[in-house]
Structures are given as structure tokens and as C-alpha cells.
Enzyme design. Structure first.
Site, PDB file in Angstrom:
ATOM      1  N   ARG A 113       0.845  -1.189   0.000  1.00 46.05           N
ATOM      2  CA  ARG A 113       0.000   0.000   0.000  1.00 46.05           C
ATOM      3  C   ARG A 113       0.889   1.252   0.000  1.00 46.05           C
ATOM      4  O   ARG A 113       1.960   1.258   0.606  1.00 46.05           O
ATOM      5  CB  ARG A 113      -0.846  -0.041   1.276  1.00 46.05           C
ATOM      6  CG  ARG A 113      -1.859   1.076   1.431  1.00 46.05           C
ATOM      7  CD  ARG A 113      -2.988   0.941   0.493  1.00 46.05           C
ATOM      8  NE  ARG A 113      -4.158   1.732   0.890  1.00 46.05           N
ATOM      9  CZ  ARG A 113      -5.134   2.043   0.055  1.00 46.05           C
ATOM     10  NH1 ARG A 113      -5.093   1.656  -1.208  1.00 46.05           N
ATOM     11  NH2 ARG A 113      -6.176   2.729   0.469  1.00 46.05           N
ATOM     12  N   THR A 392      -9.633   0.369  -9.330  1.00 46.50           N
ATOM     13  CA  THR A 392      -8.701  -0.584  -8.772  1.00 46.50           C
ATOM     14  C   THR A 392      -8.751  -1.770  -9.721  1.00 46.50           C
ATOM     15  O   THR A 392      -9.591  -1.801 -10.605  1.00 46.50           O
ATOM     16  CB  THR A 392      -9.201  -0.900  -7.348  1.00 46.50           C
ATOM     17  OG1 THR A 392      -9.137   0.319  -6.601  1.00 46.50           O
ATOM     18  CG2 THR A 392      -8.454  -1.979  -6.648  1.00 46.50           C
ATOM     19  N   THR A 410      -4.083  -0.789  -7.135  1.00 45.30           N
ATOM     20  CA  THR A 410      -4.890   0.392  -7.421  1.00 45.30           C
ATOM     21  C   THR A 410      -4.093   1.666  -7.608  1.00 45.30           C
ATOM     22  O   THR A 410      -2.987   1.807  -7.088  1.00 45.30           O
ATOM     23  CB  THR A 410      -5.893   0.616  -6.256  1.00 45.30           C
ATOM     24  OG1 THR A 410      -6.788   1.671  -6.596  1.00 45.30           O
ATOM     25  CG2 THR A 410      -5.190   0.959  -4.960  1.00 45.30           C
ATOM     26  N   ASN A 412      -6.333   4.201  -7.067  1.00 44.52           N
ATOM     27  CA  ASN A 412      -7.536   4.761  -6.453  1.00 44.52           C
ATOM     28  C   ASN A 412      -8.518   5.142  -7.551  1.00 44.52           C
ATOM     29  O   ASN A 412      -9.178   4.300  -8.107  1.00 44.52           O
ATOM     30  CB  ASN A 412      -7.239   5.916  -5.509  1.00 44.52           C
ATOM     31  CG  ASN A 412      -8.412   6.165  -4.568  1.00 44.52           C
ATOM     32  OD1 ASN A 412      -9.237   5.265  -4.374  1.00 44.52           O
ATOM     33  ND2 ASN A 412      -8.506   7.350  -3.994  1.00 44.52           N
ATOM     34  N   ASP A 434      -7.977   8.202   0.350  1.00 44.96           N
ATOM     35  CA  ASP A 434      -8.466   7.083   1.164  1.00 44.96           C
ATOM     36  C   ASP A 434      -8.240   7.315   2.662  1.00 44.96           C
ATOM     37  O   ASP A 434      -8.750   6.572   3.494  1.00 44.96           O
ATOM     38  CB  ASP A 434      -7.814   5.762   0.733  1.00 44.96           C
ATOM     39  CG  ASP A 434      -8.625   5.052  -0.347  1.00 44.96           C
ATOM     40  OD1 ASP A 434      -9.779   5.454  -0.590  1.00 44.96           O
ATOM     41  OD2 ASP A 434      -8.110   4.105  -0.956  1.00 44.96           O
ATOM     42  N   SER A 463      -7.781   0.868   3.305  1.00 46.67           N
ATOM     43  CA  SER A 463      -8.234   0.390   1.999  1.00 46.67           C
ATOM     44  C   SER A 463      -9.469  -0.482   2.156  1.00 46.67           C
ATOM     45  O   SER A 463      -9.802  -0.917   3.262  1.00 46.67           O
ATOM     46  CB  SER A 463      -7.108  -0.429   1.364  1.00 46.67           C
ATOM     47  OG  SER A 463      -7.548  -1.044   0.183  1.00 46.67           O
ATOM     48  N   SER A 464     -10.137  -0.721   1.035  1.00 45.33           N
ATOM     49  CA  SER A 464     -11.234  -1.692   1.009  1.00 45.33           C
ATOM     50  C   SER A 464     -10.856  -2.927   0.200  1.00 45.33           C
ATOM     51  O   SER A 464     -11.674  -3.830   0.024  1.00 45.33           O
ATOM     52  CB  SER A 464     -12.476  -1.064   0.362  1.00 45.33           C
ATOM     53  OG  SER A 464     -12.914   0.022   1.113  1.00 45.33           O
ATOM     54  N   GLY A 485     -13.473  -1.667  -7.084  1.00 40.88           N
ATOM     55  CA  GLY A 485     -14.790  -1.086  -6.792  1.00 40.88           C
ATOM     56  C   GLY A 485     -14.855  -0.230  -5.543  1.00 40.88           C
ATOM     57  O   GLY A 485     -15.949  -0.025  -4.997  1.00 40.88           O
ATOM     58  N   GLY A 486     -13.712   0.281  -5.055  1.00 40.91           N
ATOM     59  CA  GLY A 486     -13.743   1.170  -3.880  1.00 40.91           C
ATOM     60  C   GLY A 486     -14.407   0.473  -2.709  1.00 40.91           C
ATOM     61  O   GLY A 486     -14.145  -0.708  -2.434  1.00 40.91           O
TER      62      GLY A 486
HETATM   63  N1  GLY Z   1      -8.420   2.944  -3.342  1.00 43.57           N
HETATM   64  C1  GLY Z   1      -9.403   1.998  -3.073  1.00 43.57           C
HETATM   65  C2  GLY Z   1      -9.101   1.180  -1.878  1.00 43.57           C
HETATM   66  O1  GLY Z   1      -7.954   0.974  -1.553  1.00 43.57           O
HETATM   67  O2  GLY Z   1      -9.993   0.744  -1.216  1.00 43.57           O
END
Ligand code: GLY
Length: 581
Positions: A113, A392, A410, A412, A434, A463-464, A485-486
């Protein structure tokens, strides 16, 4: 070696162009023809397979395994190819997570990340009146975190069998000699032309023509996209290893770009970037073992909570996407996302109460006020009480040796911050968005956050992303899954898993059935286009605010069948494609 098969199940495009390349793999007359290719949505393979967002990248990964490489080799080569042929999300200027189950039975979780630059500060996106300036966290030079992808690739390659220079060569050639873009890519590039120009200080390969007459689009399907600067950056990485990105000319170009545009990433920030090896999350769901990414992604924890909220309920007997099953899943999602906002952040900076959030007692208590007859307003749902302190891209891979890998990576936003590093040819992320830029202010996905996810130098933003693996009751590989998909990522993965494990679907149906999403705030259920109208009306009559939206996610699934074959599905929602042998 065979050329990529031109028979498509759902979608096909063919282009012609001429170009020269020196590769054994890439070229008009080679195994992978970048000017004539097609998307294959599903297939069943005997040995090894890749599913990802672009046919050329899937093919590159599968070819590496065909040449004796393993899933880790495929993971590196596929990500590098995506950085060239899927520039809206494939990247070297962003970050990601990898979850693997190695053939020897060991789990691996790599966290690459992005980090907040050393000059970042908690209130850096607030104006003098304390108002959040989210345009700054989403676009342009200040939006970027320190990229982690290249360090992640080298950490991944340690588990591979092939030399890095072999893994990166297809990407170099796809960048240097070009590939034909699809209709979808042409439209995407045209849609960000102005934004890329505004947020970058130099010219870039992504902007075909400046000063177009009104109404004329720059790119069209079949055009060849050549990325010379990116090819040179990739060659520096090939020749100098990780230092070819984090030090020397590439790093200098990044910092120069930052300085010209008011960004804050420094040479030291780049040099100091480190991958973290985390302990993968592992839990049991009805006898299967689910393996996921821990914080700083919220994804693995959310899926854990959601699956456990389902486990003791007879979900299958309620019926697939019946009002009863959807309502139950929505209420679980609401509660889990409230926990996300309060408790989840980078574990190196914030104590995330993983054990408590996933304990049986906590999960039971969380659903104690669930009412199967009506919506629970989100304003009445706070994070649980505990005593201890949308662009992503996803890659699913399994090899012939039994290694399985799930990677989500990603920039983002689609095309990240829209800042192309002049002279280096790659797009920087806008991952700083984020973070929670201010308590109570939503990020681009509408997600709220607080102290746990406040900006601090060196911290990783929450993050998701939810790269996920499933083992069967005998701890043998069963599913590789994930999606972009965020904030919809964890709910899409959750629904994909129950589609297979509870509703008995095959990989293709599990991926392609419409999805739905609730994230606590805003208090609404998002239904993907094509969702059952009757269920929608019934939810509304129970008090749910319902909104409709376009595609949710682009899920890539590999399901390992009882006979050992790999059933692979690439999402119909994009140019996604499977490859294998
Ligand atoms: N940028 C999307 C995530 O990391 O959740």
C-alpha cells in the site's frame, strides 16, 4: 506456443497494425499478438490460469507459467503488463495487496500500500476555514501517496522461479511497440483527456492530440498506444532492480514532477518505502477456510464479519437475492461498515481490535437489533462497543504446483491523480483520498472515517481491497476471488463467496449476477442495474432508501473443481479475460 485464441465466448475485437518487436512472446507473429486479441470470459483449464482486467495481461501471466514459472512469476508479469495495457488502474505509480496460499500450505500476505509522504500532515487538505478541499486529495500532485507497487513486485518475485528480467520483458515491449486499445479504453482515455492535461506538467502518451476541434474525440478502438517513456522506466527497473524506480533517474523524475506541481513526495520518501509482510487473516466458514488481507485493508475484516453474521442463518433456504436474503445481507453490511469507519486504519499507527471485531460474542451482539421486517436507520447504528482499546484492479491466479494468489492493486480513482510523471510515462495514484481528510467528511466513495484513519507521515491509508482465497473442508484450494470497486469491494467479494458457498453457483454466475451494496453511510442500498425489480419494491416498502447504479466491481474468480480442473471466470462488466492451460 499458441497465439491467443481468437474465438471469444462473449466479446471479440480484432485490430490490425504493424510494428516490430524483439520478444519471443510479444508481436504480430508471436504467442501474444498485441494487435489481434480477444476477451475470453470463462473457461476451464487443467493446470494453471489467470483472470484479470485485460486479455493481454492474462495471456502474459499464463505464458510465464507455461514456461515453467509459478503463480508468483505470473503475478509479477501480469501486474507489469497491466501497468501498460490497463493504465486506468494497472500501475507502477500506485499500490496493492497480495494474499497467497503457497503449495507448501503457508499463507503469505504482502502489503505494498502507498504511504503518506513525510511532509504530509493531518489537516493538509483543510483550507484556512477548516473546510475539506477534497479536489486536492483526489486530483493532481498533492493527491499521491508514495507508490508501493514496484517494491511489491520485487517482494513477490522472491517466491517465483523465473528471473525478473524475463517477467518484465513483455511489459517493456507492450509499452515500446504498442498495443491496440479497445473501445472501452478509447472511451476512458478520451474521458480523462482534459483532466490528464490539467494535472500533468508535461505531454503524455495518453493524450493523443491536444487542441481537438469541438466534438472530435482523440482515441478510437484499434488505435495503437505506444508508451516510450514508460518503456524506458521499465528498462531502468529491469536493469537496476527496485532502485530503478525508488532511486536514480526515475525517482528524480517523480520528484521533479512533484515540485513542478506542488506535490510533496521527496527522494527520501521514495528511497525509504518498505513492503510490509502481514499475517493473513484466516477464519472458518461452514467448514471452509477463508484467507484474507488484514489491515491496512478493511476488506478482509469486513468479509470476516459479514460471513460470520450469515453463518448461523439458513441463507440458502431464503433463496438467492430474495427480499429476505438481500435484507439480511444489507443489514450485516450496514453494521460492518460502521465498524470500518471507527476502528480500522494502519495497524502500524493504530491498534485495530481484530480479535474483538471478529469474536463470536461481538458478531452476535452486532446483529442483536436486526429486524427482519424493516430497515434499521444508519443513524441508530453506531460502531460496536468494545473494551480494548471505484478504480482498482484485481488478478486471480492458480498454478500447476498448487500456489494460489489473489492480488488487488490500485491507483484509487480511474487514472489515479491524473498526474503523469513527465519523462517517466506513468500515472501517479490519488490514494491520499483514502485517508479521512476530516472527520465526518466523506471520501470519493462516500466513506467516513475518524482518528483511526487520520493522516500521519509514513502511515498507510485504509483500503477496502479484498484479495481472498478459500480452502475446502480438507484445506485444499477451492476459490481465488477479488474485485475493484472502492468501498463496494468487500460487499462484492462477500456476495461472490456466498453465491458459490451457499447458493451453489458456478464461477461465471457468481461473478456476473447483479450485486448490491450498503456501507452504513450514506444510508441507502445501492442496486446494480439489472437487479430484481420486485425485490427492489419490497425493500422500499420496508423502509429502505434504494438507489440504482451502473456496474459494481469487476470480479475475477477461479473455482477449483472436485476433479482438480480450474473453472475460471472474468467479469462481463469490462474487457476482463481469462487465460490458462
Ligand atoms: N483505493 C481503493 C481502496 O484501496 O480501497
Amino acid at each position: 506456443m499458441k497465439r491467443i485464441i481468437l474465438s471469444s465466448l462473449l466479446l471479440a475485437w480484432q485490430f490490425s497494425a504493424t510494428a516490430q518487436s524483439t520478444s519471443k512472446l510479444i508481436g504480430a507473429d508471436k504467442a501474444i499478438d498485441p494487435y489481434h486479441y480477444t476477451s475470453v470470459k470463462s473457461n476451464t483449464f487443467d493446470h494453471a490460469s489467470v483472470a484479470c482486467a485485460h486479455p493481454l495481461a492474462s495471456a502474459v501471466g499464463a505464458e510465464m507459467m507455461k514456461q515453467g514459472g509459478n503463480a508468483f512469476d505470473a503475478a509479477v508479469a501480469t501486474q507489469l503488463a497491466l501497468a501498460v495495457v490497463y493504465s486506468n488502474a494497472g500501475n507502477i505509480g500506485g499500490g496493492g495487496f497480495l494474499v497467497a496460499r503457497k503449495a507448501d500450505g503457508k499463507n503469505l500476505a504482502l502489503d505494498y500500500r502507498e504511504t503518506a509522504p513525510s511532509k504530509a500532515s493531518r489537516d493538509m487538505y483543510l483550507d484556512k476555514n477548516g473546510n475539506a478541499q477534497t479536489l486536492l486529495s483526489q486530483f493532481g500532485h498533492q493527491a499521491s501517496g508514495v507508490p508501493g507497487t514496484v517494491a511489491g513486485l520485487f517482494a513477490t518475485a522472491l517466491h517465483g522461479k523465473l528471473p525478473f528480467k524475463i517477467l518484465i520483458q513483455p511489459a517493456i515491449e507492450l509499452a515500446e511497440f504498442g498495443y491496440c486499445i479497445t473501445e472501452r479504453e478509447a472511451a476512458a482515455l478520451n474521458s480523462v483527456r482534459e483532466s490528464l492535461t490539467k494535472n500533468s506538467t508535461g505531454a503524455s502518451a495518453f493524450v493523443k492530440e491536444n487542441n481537438l476541434p469541438a466534438g472530435r474525440q482523440g482515441w478510437k478502438a484499434g488505435d495503437t498506444l505506444i508508451q516510450k517513456d514508460l518503456a524506458e522506466t521499465l528498462k531502468r527497473i529491469r536493469d537496476n532492480g527496485q532502485k530503478g524506480f525508488y532511486e536514480g533517474k526515475t525517482a528524480e523524475l517523480v520528484v521533479e514532477e512533484m515540485k513542478k506541481g506542488g506535490g510533496i513526495i521527496s527522494l527520501e520518501d521514495l528511497k525509504n518505502y518498505k513492503v510490509r509482510t502481514r499475517n493473513a487473516l484466516e477464519f472458518n466458514y461452514k467448514g471452509n477456510t477463508i484467507i484474507g488481507m488484514p489491515p491496512p485493508s478493511s476488506g478482509g475484516l469486513i468479509v470476516w464479519q459479514l460471513m460470520k453474521m450469515m453463518e448461523k442463518r439458513p441463507l440458502a433456504s431464503y433463496g438467492f437475492q430474495s427480499t429476505k436474503s438481500v435484507q439480511l445481507m444489507v443489514e450485516a453490511e450496514r453494521r460492518s461498515y460502521a465498524d470500518r469507519a471507527e476502528f480500522m486504519g494502519d495497524p502500524d499507527f493504530w491498534k485495530v481490535p481484530v480479535k474483538t471485531l471478529t469474536s463470536d460474542a461481538y458478531i452476535k451482539n452486532r446483529m442483536a437489533d436486526y429486524d427482519s421486517n424493516k430497515a434499521t436507520p444508519s443513524k441508530d447504528i453506531k460502531a460496536g462497543i468494545i473494551k480494548e482499546s471505484e478504480e482498482t484492479t484485481h488478478i486471480s491466479i492458480i498454478d500447476q504446483y498448487g500456489n494460489m494468489i489473489s492480488i488487488t492493486t490500485t491507483l484509487n480513482n480511474s487514472y489515479g491523480s491524473r498526474t503523469v510523471v513527465a519523462g517517466a510515462g506513468f500515472i501517479m495514484n490519488d490514494e491520499m483520498d483514502d485517508f479521512s481528510v476530516k472527520p465526518g467528511v466523506a471520501n470519493m466513495y462516500g466513506a467516513l472515517g475518524g482518528e483511526a484513519n487520520a493522516i500521519q507521515p509514513g502511515k498507510r491509508m485504509l483500503s477496502s481491497m479484498t484479495p481472498t482465497l478459500v480452502l475446502d473442508k480438507n484445506r485444499k484450494p477451492l476459490i481465488v476471488a477479488g474485485t475493484p470497486g472502492g468501498t463496494t469491494i468487500p460487499t462484492s467479494v462477500f456476495q461472490t463467496l456466498v453465491n458459490i458457498l451457499d447458493f451453489g453457483m458456478n464461477a461465471t454466475d457468481a461473478v456476473n449476477k447483479p450485486k448490491f451494496h450498503h456501507q452504513w453511510m450514506p444510508d441507502e442500498v445501492m442496486l446494480e442495474k439489472g437487479f430484481n425489480e420486485d425485490v427492489k419494491k419490497e425493500l422500499q416498502s420496508m423502509g429502505y432508501k434504494v438507489s440504482e447504479r451502473g456496474a459494481i466491481g469487476r470480479t475475477e474468480v477461479i473455482r477449483i473443481l472436485a476433479n482438480g480442473k480450474r473453472e475460471v471466470a472474468a467479469d462481463k462488466r469490462g474487457d476482463d479475460s481469462v487465460s490458462g492451460f
